[in-house]
Design a protein around this motif. Structure first.
Motif, short mmCIF file in Angstrom:
data_model
loop_
_atom_site.label_atom_id
_atom_site.label_comp_id
_atom_site.label_asym_id
_atom_site.label_seq_id
_atom_site.Cartn_x
_atom_site.Cartn_y
_atom_site.Cartn_z
N GLY A 287 0.79 -1.22 0.00
CA GLY A 287 0.00 0.00 0.00
C GLY A 287 0.83 1.27 0.00
O GLY A 287 0.58 2.19 -0.77
N ASP A 288 1.82 1.35 0.87
CA ASP A 288 2.69 2.52 0.97
C ASP A 288 4.02 2.17 0.32
O ASP A 288 4.92 1.62 0.97
CB ASP A 288 2.87 2.93 2.42
CG ASP A 288 3.52 4.30 2.58
OD1 ASP A 288 4.26 4.71 1.65
OD2 ASP A 288 3.32 4.94 3.61
N GLN A 289 4.17 2.48 -0.94
CA GLN A 289 5.35 2.07 -1.69
C GLN A 289 6.61 2.78 -1.18
O GLN A 289 7.69 2.19 -1.11
CB GLN A 289 5.16 2.34 -3.19
CG GLN A 289 4.01 1.54 -3.78
CD GLN A 289 3.79 1.81 -5.25
OE1 GLN A 289 4.17 1.00 -6.11
NE2 GLN A 289 3.14 2.92 -5.56
N ARG A 290 6.49 4.04 -0.84
CA ARG A 290 7.65 4.78 -0.34
C ARG A 290 8.14 4.19 0.98
O ARG A 290 9.34 3.99 1.17
CB ARG A 290 7.29 6.25 -0.17
CG ARG A 290 8.41 7.09 0.43
CD ARG A 290 8.13 8.57 0.34
NE ARG A 290 9.14 9.35 1.04
CZ ARG A 290 9.27 10.67 0.93
NH1 ARG A 290 8.47 11.35 0.13
NH2 ARG A 290 10.20 11.30 1.60
N ALA A 291 7.22 3.90 1.89
CA ALA A 291 7.61 3.31 3.17
C ALA A 291 8.25 1.94 2.97
O ALA A 291 9.21 1.58 3.67
CB ALA A 291 6.40 3.20 4.09
N ARG B 88 -4.72 -1.53 -6.31
CA ARG B 88 -3.89 -0.74 -5.40
C ARG B 88 -4.74 0.03 -4.40
O ARG B 88 -4.38 0.17 -3.23
CB ARG B 88 -2.99 0.21 -6.18
CG ARG B 88 -1.75 -0.49 -6.75
CD ARG B 88 -0.54 0.46 -6.85
NE ARG B 88 -0.34 1.32 -5.73
CZ ARG B 88 0.24 0.97 -4.58
NH1 ARG B 88 0.69 -0.28 -4.42
NH2 ARG B 88 0.39 1.83 -3.62
N ASP C 242 -3.20 0.37 3.94
CA ASP C 242 -2.30 1.54 4.01
C ASP C 242 -2.04 2.13 2.63
O ASP C 242 -0.97 2.71 2.40
CB ASP C 242 -0.97 1.17 4.68
CG ASP C 242 -1.15 0.63 6.09
OD1 ASP C 242 -1.99 1.17 6.82
OD2 ASP C 242 -0.47 -0.35 6.44
N HIS C 243 -3.00 1.99 1.71
CA HIS C 243 -2.78 2.53 0.37
C HIS C 243 -2.48 4.02 0.41
O HIS C 243 -3.20 4.80 1.05
CB HIS C 243 -4.00 2.28 -0.52
CG HIS C 243 -3.91 3.00 -1.82
ND1 HIS C 243 -4.67 4.12 -2.11
CD2 HIS C 243 -3.13 2.79 -2.91
CE1 HIS C 243 -4.37 4.56 -3.32
NE2 HIS C 243 -3.45 3.77 -3.82
N THR C 244 -1.39 4.39 -0.25
CA THR C 244 -0.99 5.78 -0.38
C THR C 244 -0.67 6.03 -1.83
O THR C 244 0.19 5.35 -2.41
CB THR C 244 0.25 6.08 0.49
OG1 THR C 244 -0.03 5.74 1.85
CG2 THR C 244 0.63 7.56 0.39
N ARG C 245 -1.34 7.00 -2.42
CA ARG C 245 -1.05 7.29 -3.82
C ARG C 245 0.34 7.90 -3.92
O ARG C 245 0.69 8.84 -3.19
CB ARG C 245 -2.09 8.24 -4.40
CG ARG C 245 -1.93 8.43 -5.90
CD ARG C 245 -3.07 9.19 -6.51
NE ARG C 245 -2.86 9.38 -7.93
CZ ARG C 245 -3.69 10.03 -8.73
NH1 ARG C 245 -4.81 10.57 -8.23
NH2 ARG C 245 -3.42 10.15 -10.02
N THR C 246 1.13 7.38 -4.83
CA THR C 246 2.53 7.77 -4.95
C THR C 246 2.88 7.99 -6.42
O THR C 246 2.50 7.20 -7.28
CB THR C 246 3.46 6.66 -4.40
OG1 THR C 246 3.08 6.38 -3.05
CG2 THR C 246 4.91 7.09 -4.44
#
Length: 338
Positions: free
Chosen positions: A179-183, A237, A242-246
């Motif tokens: 969900g949170d690709q950056r993390a 996605r 914890d999906h976060t648009r990135t």
């Protein structure tokens, strides 16, 4: 524009600039074999290819059931995997590489390529599918690498701290399942040893296997399949925990994770028409999965065209027509822990 199936064969084009992010490539590897949001993910040029299995959500396919498909797609891409592994060996230069983590290893095709490229290292295949890890173990034994390849079951990214650190971490179509690709990238980067490299296989270009006009139905079928897959992928996605648009600028995300980019490179897998029986059967399996997963998203005309392609007794079917090829581009982004 659909690439010509009979063009010159390449294993890797010139290295693009380090800032090259590449297209999401949702239609292709093991590609996306190759996205988890639909059954065609196993056809994604990327998971494809080598697995990229990270766990189970309501949108995830049955990875165990897809094991044969995933392994076959990865095997079609062995030249790319071997060339990518050699490139990583050169990037790491004089660093003594003693441990390699293959995150989302799937059936272990990439794991074996990495083990051959780094003969002094323990190479660890990491996946949450017991069936895929068993295939990785069997492959390592067939290759005479059982003493240097180990397998670990883990959910990512939560299970990464228990896996220890490494000089090289390879992750293949894994990050887009989180969900949170950056993390996730920050977690992966934290497991690198000083001087170590994180290699992220994400992006590329959609897989192509037929000309634009196949003489059946409306021309441009594959472009419409791509569009439908993109919508399905976005929906997948959006449902992830914890999906976060990135913004999927992978080199920039690697910088945000505290790493220094060392280049992105795109590799071609170009199997010209007419395909051999194994590759042809794989294309047919991809199309069958597309037919199943996109049945509610395509026009009646396009569904009828897919049914013709899947008719094994028809001269227009994928198993008999002479113009079936397999062409995809896979991008790997790298960065070093300084």
């Amino acid at each position: 524009m659909t690439p010509h199936p009979h063009g010159p064969r390449h294993t890797a084009p010139p290295t693009p600039p380090a800032g090259h992010a590449g297209h999401a490539g949702h239609a292709g590897d093991a590609g996306h074999t190759a996205h988890a949001g639909h059954a065609a993910h196993a056809a994604h040029g990327g998971h494809t290819a080598t697995g990229g299995h990270t766990g189970s959500t309501g949108t995830e396919p049955d990875w165990d059931a897809l094991a044969v498909h995933l392994e076959r797609e990865a095997e079609l891409k062995v030249p790319f995997l071997e060339e990518a592994a050699a490139w990583l060996h050169d990037l790491l230069g004089p660093l003594d590489v003693t441990r390699v983590l293959d995150l989302g290893s799937g059936p272990g095709v990439t794991t074996v390529a990495l083990a051959h490229a780094f003969p002094g290292a323990e190479t660890v295949a990491v996946d949450s599918s017991a069936a895929l890890l068993e295939r990785a173990r069997a492959r390592s034994e067939r290759e005479g690498l059982a003493a240097r390849i180990t397998t670990r079951a883990a959910e990512l990214p939560a299970g990464l701290p228990d896996l220890g650190s490494a000089e090289l971490i390879w992750t293949s179509n894994v990050v887009h399942h989180l969900g949170d690709q950056r993390a996730a990238l920050e977690t992966f980067a934290a497991a690198l040893r000083p001087g170590g490299v994180l290699a992220v296989r994400e992006g590329g270009l959609p897989t192509r296997f037929l000309p634009r006009d196949i003489g059946v139905g409306r021309p441009g079928l594959q472009a419409r399949l791509d569009a439908a897959e993109e919508d399905r992928f976005s929906a997948m996605r959006a449902e992830l925990p914890d999906h976060t648009r990135t913004v999927e600028d992978w080199p920039a995300l690697l910088v945000a994770a505290g790493l220094a980019p060392t280049g992105s490179r795109t590799f071609l897998t170009d199997l010209s028409a007419p395909l051999d029986p194994v590759a042809r059967a794989h294309v047919r399996a991809r199309v069958e999965r597309l037919r199943e997963s996109l049945a509610d998203d395509l026009s009646a005309e396009d569904l009828a065209t897919l049914d013709t392609l899947l008719d094994d007794g028809s001269a227009e079917g994928l198993l008999r027509r002479p113009d079936v090829f397999f062409l995809t581009a896979t991008t790997v982004h790298t960065a070093v822990r300084t």
